[in-house]
Structure formats: structure tokens, C-alpha cells
Design a protein around this motif. Structure first.
Motif, PDB file in Angstrom:
ATOM      1  N   GLY A  20     -29.427  -3.761  66.583  1.00 59.91           N
ATOM      2  CA  GLY A  20     -30.472  -3.830  66.125  1.00 59.91           C
ATOM      3  C   GLY A  20     -30.469  -3.274  64.609  1.00 59.91           C
ATOM      4  O   GLY A  20     -29.597  -2.986  64.283  1.00 59.91           O
ATOM      5  N   ASP A  21     -31.375  -3.184  64.195  1.00 59.25           N
ATOM      6  CA  ASP A  21     -31.922  -2.772  62.882  1.00 59.25           C
ATOM      7  C   ASP A  21     -32.943  -1.662  62.916  1.00 59.25           C
ATOM      8  O   ASP A  21     -34.148  -1.794  63.160  1.00 59.25           O
ATOM      9  CB  ASP A  21     -32.610  -3.691  62.231  1.00 59.25           C
ATOM     10  N   ASP A  22     -32.168  -0.260  62.762  1.00 50.96           N
ATOM     11  CA  ASP A  22     -32.582   0.757  63.326  1.00 50.96           C
ATOM     12  C   ASP A  22     -33.012   1.468  62.589  1.00 50.96           C
ATOM     13  O   ASP A  22     -34.454   1.471  62.187  1.00 50.96           O
ATOM     14  CB  ASP A  22     -31.512   2.013  63.715  1.00 50.96           C
ATOM     15  N   ALA A  23     -33.106   1.558  60.891  1.00 52.65           N
ATOM     16  CA  ALA A  23     -33.916   1.234  59.398  1.00 52.65           C
ATOM     17  C   ALA A  23     -34.845   0.798  60.179  1.00 52.65           C
ATOM     18  O   ALA A  23     -35.990   1.679  59.708  1.00 52.65           O
ATOM     19  CB  ALA A  23     -32.523   0.641  58.488  1.00 52.65           C
ATOM     20  N   ALA A  24     -35.289  -0.124  59.755  1.00 48.11           N
ATOM     21  CA  ALA A  24     -36.249  -1.174  59.996  1.00 48.11           C
ATOM     22  C   ALA A  24     -37.702  -0.198  60.874  1.00 48.11           C
ATOM     23  O   ALA A  24     -38.835  -0.251  60.525  1.00 48.11           O
ATOM     24  CB  ALA A  24     -36.047  -2.411  59.929  1.00 48.11           C
ATOM     25  N   MET A  25     -37.020  -0.065  61.876  1.00 47.55           N
ATOM     26  CA  MET A  25     -37.886  -0.059  62.953  1.00 47.55           C
ATOM     27  C   MET A  25     -38.358   1.506  63.486  1.00 47.55           C
ATOM     28  O   MET A  25     -38.991   1.808  63.252  1.00 47.55           O
ATOM     29  CB  MET A  25     -36.723   0.384  64.656  1.00 47.55           C
ATOM     30  N   LEU A  26     -37.181   2.554  62.502  1.00 47.50           N
ATOM     31  CA  LEU A  26     -37.646   3.787  62.351  1.00 47.50           C
ATOM     32  C   LEU A  26     -38.908   3.575  61.848  1.00 47.50           C
ATOM     33  O   LEU A  26     -39.706   4.875  61.170  1.00 47.50           O
ATOM     34  CB  LEU A  26     -36.491   4.572  61.784  1.00 47.50           C
ATOM     35  N   GLN A  27     -39.105   2.185  60.871  1.00 47.67           N
ATOM     36  CA  GLN A  27     -40.535   2.683  59.919  1.00 47.67           C
ATOM     37  C   GLN A  27     -41.049   2.603  60.224  1.00 47.67           C
ATOM     38  O   GLN A  27     -42.811   2.021  59.928  1.00 47.67           O
ATOM     39  CB  GLN A  27     -40.279   1.746  58.243  1.00 47.67           C
ATOM     40  N   ILE A  28     -41.245   1.920  62.064  1.00 50.25           N
ATOM     41  CA  ILE A  28     -42.241   1.462  62.952  1.00 50.25           C
ATOM     42  C   ILE A  28     -42.899   2.872  63.246  1.00 50.25           C
ATOM     43  O   ILE A  28     -44.067   2.962  64.044  1.00 50.25           O
ATOM     44  CB  ILE A  28     -42.980   0.092  62.681  1.00 50.25           C
ATOM     45  N   VAL A  29     -42.086   2.226  64.190  1.00 52.11           N
ATOM     46  CA  VAL A  29     -41.925   3.405  65.396  1.00 52.11           C
ATOM     47  C   VAL A  29     -42.792   4.877  65.435  1.00 52.11           C
ATOM     48  O   VAL A  29     -42.155   4.945  64.483  1.00 52.11           O
ATOM     49  CB  VAL A  29     -41.363   3.135  66.301  1.00 52.11           C
ATOM     50  N   THR A  30     -42.913   5.366  66.382  1.00 56.29           N
ATOM     51  CA  THR A  30     -43.758   6.527  66.432  1.00 56.29           C
ATOM     52  C   THR A  30     -42.211   7.969  66.833  1.00 56.29           C
ATOM     53  O   THR A  30     -42.278   8.793  66.818  1.00 56.29           O
ATOM     54  CB  THR A  30     -44.841   6.523  66.476  1.00 56.29           C
ATOM     55  N   SER A  31     -41.673   7.658  68.113  1.00 55.78           N
ATOM     56  CA  SER A  31     -40.562   7.776  68.903  1.00 55.78           C
ATOM     57  C   SER A  31     -39.256   7.419  68.896  1.00 55.78           C
ATOM     58  O   SER A  31     -39.917   5.717  68.984  1.00 55.78           O
ATOM     59  CB  SER A  31     -41.103   8.161  69.903  1.00 55.78           C
ATOM     60  N   ALA A  32     -38.449   7.907  68.588  1.00 52.05           N
ATOM     61  CA  ALA A  32     -37.251   7.059  68.963  1.00 52.05           C
ATOM     62  C   ALA A  32     -36.465   8.002  70.150  1.00 52.05           C
ATOM     63  O   ALA A  32     -35.731   8.810  69.661  1.00 52.05           O
ATOM     64  CB  ALA A  32     -36.128   7.400  67.343  1.00 52.05           C
ATOM     65  N   ASN A  33     -35.628   6.338  71.313  1.00 52.50           N
ATOM     66  CA  ASN A  33     -34.510   7.254  71.760  1.00 52.50           C
ATOM     67  C   ASN A  33     -33.843   7.037  71.733  1.00 52.50           C
ATOM     68  O   ASN A  33     -33.404   5.655  71.410  1.00 52.50           O
ATOM     69  CB  ASN A  33     -35.135   6.037  73.042  1.00 52.50           C
ATOM     70  N   ILE A  34     -33.197   7.605  71.218  1.00 52.11           N
ATOM     71  CA  ILE A  34     -31.440   7.789  70.435  1.00 52.11           C
ATOM     72  C   ILE A  34     -30.498   7.462  72.071  1.00 52.11           C
ATOM     73  O   ILE A  34     -29.996   9.058  72.749  1.00 52.11           O
ATOM     74  CB  ILE A  34     -31.113   8.641  69.531  1.00 52.11           C
ATOM     75  N   ALA A  35     -29.740   6.317  71.741  1.00 59.37           N
ATOM     76  CA  ALA A  35     -28.255   6.152  72.612  1.00 59.37           C
ATOM     77  C   ALA A  35     -27.866   7.776  73.105  1.00 59.37           C
ATOM     78  O   ALA A  35     -27.541   8.329  71.367  1.00 59.37           O
ATOM     79  CB  ALA A  35     -27.232   5.618  72.452  1.00 59.37           C
ATOM     80  N   CYS A  36     -26.869   8.419  73.426  1.00 56.81           N
ATOM     81  CA  CYS A  36     -26.378   9.124  73.424  1.00 56.81           C
ATOM     82  C   CYS A  36     -24.740   9.213  73.906  1.00 56.81           C
ATOM     83  O   CYS A  36     -23.680  10.004  73.954  1.00 56.81           O
ATOM     84  CB  CYS A  36     -26.681  10.259  74.949  1.00 56.81           C
TER      85      CYS A  36
END
Length: 257
Positions: A20-36
Motif C-alpha cells: 500500500g501507499d501509507d503516505a498517500a492514504m494518510l492525506q485522506i483518512v481520519t483514522s489509521a489502523n496500524i499493524a502491530c
């Protein structure tokens, strides 16, 4: 103005394996489910995503899963209660440490993949995850499938629950998700995704795979970050919602806490 949270599964790259493209998604979404680290993700990559989420004011959640790197957490498992409680605590704790180093904090928990689908219906495994969350921090919000039995179970146990709908996944008539093994389980057309989620926000309903109407009460929409068109789908959805007066907004105010 109506509002809705937009969430995505991020931090799932592993060493040289890019997801995936995390940097691009973080410009769009309001919450991020981060793998652990159990189903995906490595510490250095997770820390990078957390820092970007902190910079952009995106709320952070622990995306806990089965201990299943090879299967990306999508294989059904039956761990003992002691194992599942311990694994839940371990994953949240690991992400909390990385989040603190990144200048943010873990505010909610969203189980991943097979664990998410199992605890939606399986009361024993659901209880184990709930117990693990409460052992770490009872103020953590649980994100769960709208309409699933776990919603009431977790609330009865004292957790705050936010229900979510899936933008790019097909639904069965009973409100469950169509198995990924079946054709049509994932919707790839950004315009279709946007219109069905706009209807969900406005009317509280989506069309099931059999053509019937399904009622959904959700306060967050998940856009999977690992599909080829993820960024286009997320951007189209956000623009469609905003054009109709729906504000993308996290269910957690990241400015206070």
C-alpha cells in the motif's frame, strides 16, 4: 453538518515487501489502523507511519491480529484464551511504545482479518480480545463490524464501541461480509464505492450482493489500503462525501489526548 470517520489499515509493509501507499492514504483518512507486527508490519516501518499520522493529526488505532505473518492474518485460528488475551495485550503494548516515540498515542483497537471476522460472532474469542483491551486501557475504543453480536457484548463489558462499514467489501443479506474466497467480494470501482457509502451515511443502508437492502448503523468507513486502487477509491469517496456536505472527521478528537 453530518460527519463520518474514514479509516484504513496501514503500516503493513514488512522489510523490502511493500504494502500500500501509507503516505498517500494518510492525506485522506481520519483514522489509521496500524499493524502491530503479528499479521504484518515491522517496527521501523510502523514507526514511520506513526510519525506521519502524528504530523497529519490522524487518530491511531492498534490493528491487532492472529500471529500469522505468512497468511497475513487472514487464516482462521483457534488460540486458547490465555494465548489470545496475551497476544492482544502484547500487540497493543508494542504499538503504544512506538506511538509514544512518534509523538502520538493509541486511542482505539480494531482487530484485523480473520480475528475481526471471528470475534464478530464467536463470543469466547470476542471476550478474550475484550479482556485484553481492558487489561491495557479500558478507555480504548473498540472498532467493530456494524450489526455484529460483538458490539453489544463489548458494550456490556464496559467498552466504548464504534461501528464501521466497509467501503470496498460486498455484504451478505444478513449484514456479514462476503467471503474473500467468493467472486465479487471486493468492489474495485471508485464511483460505485463512493455512491454506496454516501447512501450508507445518508440513509443507513447498502445493497447486498443478492440485491437486497441491508440496514447499517456505522460511524466509520473502512477503505482497505492494500488494494491496487486504494488511494483512488479513498480520494473519490472523500470528495464525494464532501461534495454532499458530509465532513470526514475522526470519532476521536486527536487534539485532546
Amino acid at each position: 453538518m453530518a460527519s463520518i470517520d474514514l479509516n484504513s489499515d496501514l503500516g503493513e509493509s514488512f522489510g523490502p515487501w511493500h504494502m500500500g501507499d501509507d503516505a498517500a492514504m494518510l492525506q485522506i483518512v481520519t483514522s489509521a489502523n496500524i499493524a502491530c507486527g503479528f499479521h504484518a508490519g515491522d517496527p521501523a516501518g510502523i514507526l514511520t507511519v506513526l510519525r506521519e499520522a502524528a504530523r497529519r493529526g490522524v487518530a491511531v488505532g492498534a490493528h491487532v491480529g492472529y500471529r500469522d505473518l505468512v497468511g497475513f492474518g487472514r487464516r482462521n485460528m483457534d488460540p486458547s484464551s490465555a494465548e489470545l488475551i496475551g497476544d492482544t495485550i502484547y500487540q497493543i503494548g508494542a504499538l503504544q511504545g512506538l506511538a509514544r516515540a512518534a509523538g502520538t498515542s493509541v486511542r482505539y483497537v480494531k482487530p484485523h482479518g480473520a480475528l475481526y471476522n471471528t470475534i464478530a460472532q464467536d463470543a469466547r474469542q470476542a471476550a478474550d480480545v475484550i479482556t485484553g483491551i481492558k487489561a491495557v486501557d479500558a478507555s480504548l475504543v473498540l472498532m467493530a463490524l456494524a450489526g455484529a453480536p460483538i458490539v453489544a457484548q463489548a458494550r456490556e463489558a464496559g467498552l466504548t464501541v464504534v461501528c464501521e462499514a466497509f467501503a470496498d467489501r460486498a455484504y451478505n443479506a444478513d449484514g456479514s461480509l462476503v467471503s474473500r474466497r467468493l467472486p465479487g467480494s471486493v468492489i474495485h470501482d471508485p464511483a460505485v464505492v463512493a455512491e454506496r457509502m454516501l447512501r450508507m451515511v445518508i440513509e443507513g443502508r447498502v445493497i447486498a450482493i443478492d440485491g437486497s437492502d441491508v440496514a447499517l448503523e456505522a460511524h466509520s468507513i473502512c477503505i482497505h489500503g492494500d488494494t491496487p486502487a486504494a488511494v483512488v477509491i479513498a480520494r473519490t469517496l472523500r470528495e464525494t462525501l464532501e461534495a454532499r456536505g458530509v465532513e470526514p472527521k475522526s470519532f476521536i478528537d486527536v487534539r485532546h489526548g
